[in-house]
Design a protein around this motif. Structure first.
Motif, PDB file in Angstrom:
ATOM      1  N   MET A  41       0.831  -1.211   0.000  1.00 14.72           N
ATOM      2  CA  MET A  41       0.000   0.000   0.000  1.00 14.72           C
ATOM      3  C   MET A  41       0.863   1.259   0.000  1.00 14.72           C
ATOM      4  O   MET A  41       0.329   2.371   0.014  1.00 14.72           O
ATOM      5  CB  MET A  41      -0.915   0.011   1.221  1.00 14.72           C
ATOM      6  CG  MET A  41      -2.037  -1.002   1.189  1.00 14.72           C
ATOM      7  SD  MET A  41      -3.288  -0.637  -0.064  1.00 14.72           S
ATOM      8  CE  MET A  41      -4.053   0.832   0.664  1.00 14.72           C
ATOM      9  N   ARG A  42       2.179   1.072  -0.032  1.00 17.74           N
ATOM     10  CA  ARG A  42       3.062   2.229   0.003  1.00 17.74           C
ATOM     11  C   ARG A  42       2.785   3.142  -1.187  1.00 17.74           C
ATOM     12  O   ARG A  42       2.657   2.684  -2.323  1.00 17.74           O
ATOM     13  CB  ARG A  42       4.518   1.774  -0.048  1.00 17.74           C
ATOM     14  CG  ARG A  42       5.501   2.926  -0.001  1.00 17.74           C
ATOM     15  CD  ARG A  42       6.890   2.473  -0.357  1.00 17.74           C
ATOM     16  NE  ARG A  42       7.790   3.617  -0.434  1.00 17.74           N
ATOM     17  CZ  ARG A  42       8.982   3.581  -0.985  1.00 17.74           C
ATOM     18  NH1 ARG A  42       9.416   2.464  -1.526  1.00 17.74           N
ATOM     19  NH2 ARG A  42       9.747   4.649  -1.007  1.00 17.74           N
ATOM     20  N   GLY A  43       2.689   4.431  -0.924  1.00 19.70           N
ATOM     21  CA  GLY A  43       2.425   5.417  -1.957  1.00 19.70           C
ATOM     22  C   GLY A  43       1.083   6.093  -1.807  1.00 19.70           C
ATOM     23  O   GLY A  43       0.858   7.152  -2.365  1.00 19.70           O
ATOM     24  N   GLN A  44       0.188   5.490  -1.010  1.00 23.94           N
ATOM     25  CA  GLN A  44      -1.145   6.079  -0.859  1.00 23.94           C
ATOM     26  C   GLN A  44      -1.068   7.453  -0.203  1.00 23.94           C
ATOM     27  O   GLN A  44      -1.674   8.417  -0.687  1.00 23.94           O
ATOM     28  CB  GLN A  44      -2.039   5.157  -0.042  1.00 23.94           C
ATOM     29  CG  GLN A  44      -3.453   5.684   0.122  1.00 23.94           C
ATOM     30  CD  GLN A  44      -4.350   4.741   0.901  1.00 23.94           C
ATOM     31  OE1 GLN A  44      -3.877   3.839   1.589  1.00 23.94           O
ATOM     32  NE2 GLN A  44      -5.645   4.935   0.791  1.00 23.94           N
ATOM     33  N   ASP A  45      -0.325   7.557   0.893  1.00 25.45           N
ATOM     34  CA  ASP A  45      -0.203   8.848   1.574  1.00 25.45           C
ATOM     35  C   ASP A  45       0.471   9.880   0.682  1.00 25.45           C
ATOM     36  O   ASP A  45       0.086  11.053   0.662  1.00 25.45           O
ATOM     37  CB  ASP A  45       0.584   8.687   2.872  1.00 25.45           C
ATOM     38  CG  ASP A  45      -0.182   7.879   3.910  1.00 25.45           C
ATOM     39  OD1 ASP A  45      -1.399   7.692   3.727  1.00 25.45           O
ATOM     40  OD2 ASP A  45       0.437   7.422   4.886  1.00 25.45           O
ATOM     41  N   GLN A  46       1.477   9.436  -0.069  1.00 23.16           N
ATOM     42  CA  GLN A  46       2.200  10.369  -0.925  1.00 23.16           C
ATOM     43  C   GLN A  46       1.332  10.871  -2.066  1.00 23.16           C
ATOM     44  O   GLN A  46       1.442  12.023  -2.491  1.00 23.16           O
ATOM     45  CB  GLN A  46       3.450   9.695  -1.477  1.00 23.16           C
ATOM     46  CG  GLN A  46       4.402  10.660  -2.149  1.00 23.16           C
ATOM     47  CD  GLN A  46       5.708   9.992  -2.511  1.00 23.16           C
ATOM     48  OE1 GLN A  46       5.879   8.808  -2.303  1.00 23.16           O
ATOM     49  NE2 GLN A  46       6.613  10.768  -3.067  1.00 23.16           N
ATOM     50  N   THR A  47       0.464  10.004  -2.565  1.00 29.06           N
ATOM     51  CA  THR A  47      -0.465  10.431  -3.610  1.00 29.06           C
ATOM     52  C   THR A  47      -1.315  11.606  -3.130  1.00 29.06           C
ATOM     53  O   THR A  47      -1.510  12.591  -3.833  1.00 29.06           O
ATOM     54  CB  THR A  47      -1.384   9.262  -4.015  1.00 29.06           C
ATOM     55  OG1 THR A  47      -0.599   8.166  -4.461  1.00 29.06           O
ATOM     56  CG2 THR A  47      -2.340   9.676  -5.120  1.00 29.06           C
ATOM     57  N   GLU A  48      -1.800  11.487  -1.887  1.00 28.43           N
ATOM     58  CA  GLU A  48      -2.628  12.556  -1.327  1.00 28.43           C
ATOM     59  C   GLU A  48      -1.822  13.818  -1.102  1.00 28.43           C
ATOM     60  O   GLU A  48      -2.292  14.935  -1.347  1.00 28.43           O
ATOM     61  CB  GLU A  48      -3.256  12.063  -0.022  1.00 28.43           C
ATOM     62  CG  GLU A  48      -4.194  10.865  -0.220  1.00 28.43           C
ATOM     63  CD  GLU A  48      -4.644  10.256   1.094  1.00 28.43           C
ATOM     64  OE1 GLU A  48      -4.156  10.714   2.149  1.00 28.43           O
ATOM     65  OE2 GLU A  48      -5.476   9.324   1.072  1.00 28.43           O
ATOM     66  N   GLU A  49      -0.562  13.661  -0.635  1.00 23.43           N
ATOM     67  CA  GLU A  49       0.284  14.829  -0.376  1.00 23.43           C
ATOM     68  C   GLU A  49       0.604  15.579  -1.663  1.00 23.43           C
ATOM     69  O   GLU A  49       0.717  16.803  -1.681  1.00 23.43           O
ATOM     70  CB  GLU A  49       1.575  14.381   0.305  1.00 23.43           C
ATOM     71  CG  GLU A  49       1.378  13.868   1.724  1.00 23.43           C
ATOM     72  CD  GLU A  49       2.637  13.249   2.290  1.00 23.43           C
ATOM     73  OE1 GLU A  49       3.665  13.247   1.578  1.00 23.43           O
ATOM     74  OE2 GLU A  49       2.597  12.770   3.439  1.00 23.43           O
TER      75      GLU A  49
END
Length: 365
Positions: free
Chosen positions: A165-173
């Motif tokens: 799931m890595r990348g989900q937070d960065q997508t939002e940022e």
């Protein structure tokens, strides 16, 4: 300090200090032993078979030791993401989202992995770099006795694994709109008491939500993508069946760009050449060569899929599974509901699991 914070610090300490050989005075050693024995939550943990996992990280997954340790750089590197499922496992994620840590509290499960599956797992991952088995980077266990461990206040064993799931937070940022969905898939045709007794009226909705998910859609793949997908699953599930494992699941992630066109296909610049150890920093891009760990672009161009096979610690020959099998066998003398996913045979579970995976794939040339 909360229970989760104490457990997290135990894990971080074991990973960071596992590479050090520190000399201690007799007095400090005695104090450390007493502190460990009388600890309730912050257990004294150590790496189990560290050379096995170091070899996988360095020589097969292109994971640099310093970069790996950096993900556990401080005592606050791990954040609790709650207790999940019926096993009582606790989950933590590193602050950079590269790794997940899952507790393995049941003796039947962590002893199976340590004594029966660990060496075959390592050999399998060395031989099949495209295996869909979840990548385990470290296995932690207790260094000695403690009150907290004896009373069951803190889990004694943990695995460090990849986080797809890595990348989900960065997508939002980054302000890049994308819908992230996930499913924990097991064959739904088995007997689930929480769902099937009295049509589920005797169980709360929150309990039933912890059962395996169902994916009411399909994955559009090319013939080549489908062939590689099932070739890997055939090999991986054979390893598990040969060692009596059942009840494993396919963890599926679907990323759908919102209003930005089809997923792009490009290399992930921050990953070492040839590595697919963790998803790249550009979560809507599909690194080449494509991998189920970093992303597979669907044939119809609508989605990016990621998937791994996990939760393969329930073995039919261990004492707890044998007891459960006996209880369900006796129940079926009256109820005739059939077996559960944790009491069926390894070969039968493998057959239904592969059928479930085939049912959600559509080949489009």
């Amino acid at each position: 300090m909360s229970r989760h914070d104490s457990i997290a610090r135990s894990i971080v300490s074991a990973i960071r200090n596992g590479r050090r050989n520190r000399s201690r005075s007799v007095l400090s050693l005695i104090f450390a032993i007493l502190s460990s024995i009388f600890s309730f939550f912050q257990l004294n943990l150590q790496k189990i078979r560290p050379l096995y996992f170091a070899n996988l990280r360095r020589n097969h997954w292109d994971v640099d030791d310093d970069a790996y340790i950096e993900s556990f750089r401080s005592r606050d590197s791990l954040k609790s993401i709650g207790d999940m499922g019926f096993s009582g496992s606790s989950f933590y994620a590193t602050s950079d989202q590269k790794y997940l840590v899952k507790s393995v509290p049941r003796h039947s499960e962590h002893s199976f992995f340590r004594d029966d599956l660990l060496t075959p797992y390592v050999q399998h991952m060395e031989s099949y770099p495209n295996s869909m088995l979840v990548r385990i980077f470290d296995f932690l266990g207790p260094r000695g006795p403690s009150i907290g461990r004896a009373l069951g206040l803190a889990p004694s064993h943990h695995i460090v694994m990849e986080n797809i799931m890595r990348g989900q937070d960065q997508t939002e940022e980054q302000g890049r709109a994308a819908l992230w969905e996930k499913w924990d898939l097991k064959p739904a045709s088995y007997f689930y008491p929480e769902r099937d007794i009295a049509d589920g009226r005797l169980t709360s909705d929150s309990t039933k939500r912890q059962l395996a998910d169902e994916f009411h859609d399909t994955i559009a793949l090319t013939r080549e993508q489908s062939g590689r997908f099932f070739a890997s699953l055939e090999l991986d599930t054979k390893l598990l069946a040969d060692h009596n494992a059942v009840d494993y699941s396919l963890f599926l992630v679907r990323i759908t760009p919102q209003g930005s066109g089809s997923p792009r296909q490009e290399a992930a610049p921050e990953e070492p050449s040839g590595s697919d150890a963790t998803p790249g920093k550009a979560p809507l891009a599909v690194p080449e060569p494509q991998s189920w760990r970093t992303g597979i672009a669907s044939r119809d161009g609508k989605h990016v899929f990621r998937a791994v096979l996990l939760d393969f610690f329930w073995a039919k020959h261990k004492s707890r599974p044998r007891l459960m099998t006996l209880l369900i066998t006796l129940w079926n003398l009256v109820g005739r509901h059939g077996h559960m996913s944790i009491t069926t045979t390894p070969d039968e579970y493998r057959e239904r699991f592969l059928k479930m995976c085939r049912d959600i794939v559509v080949v489009e040339d």
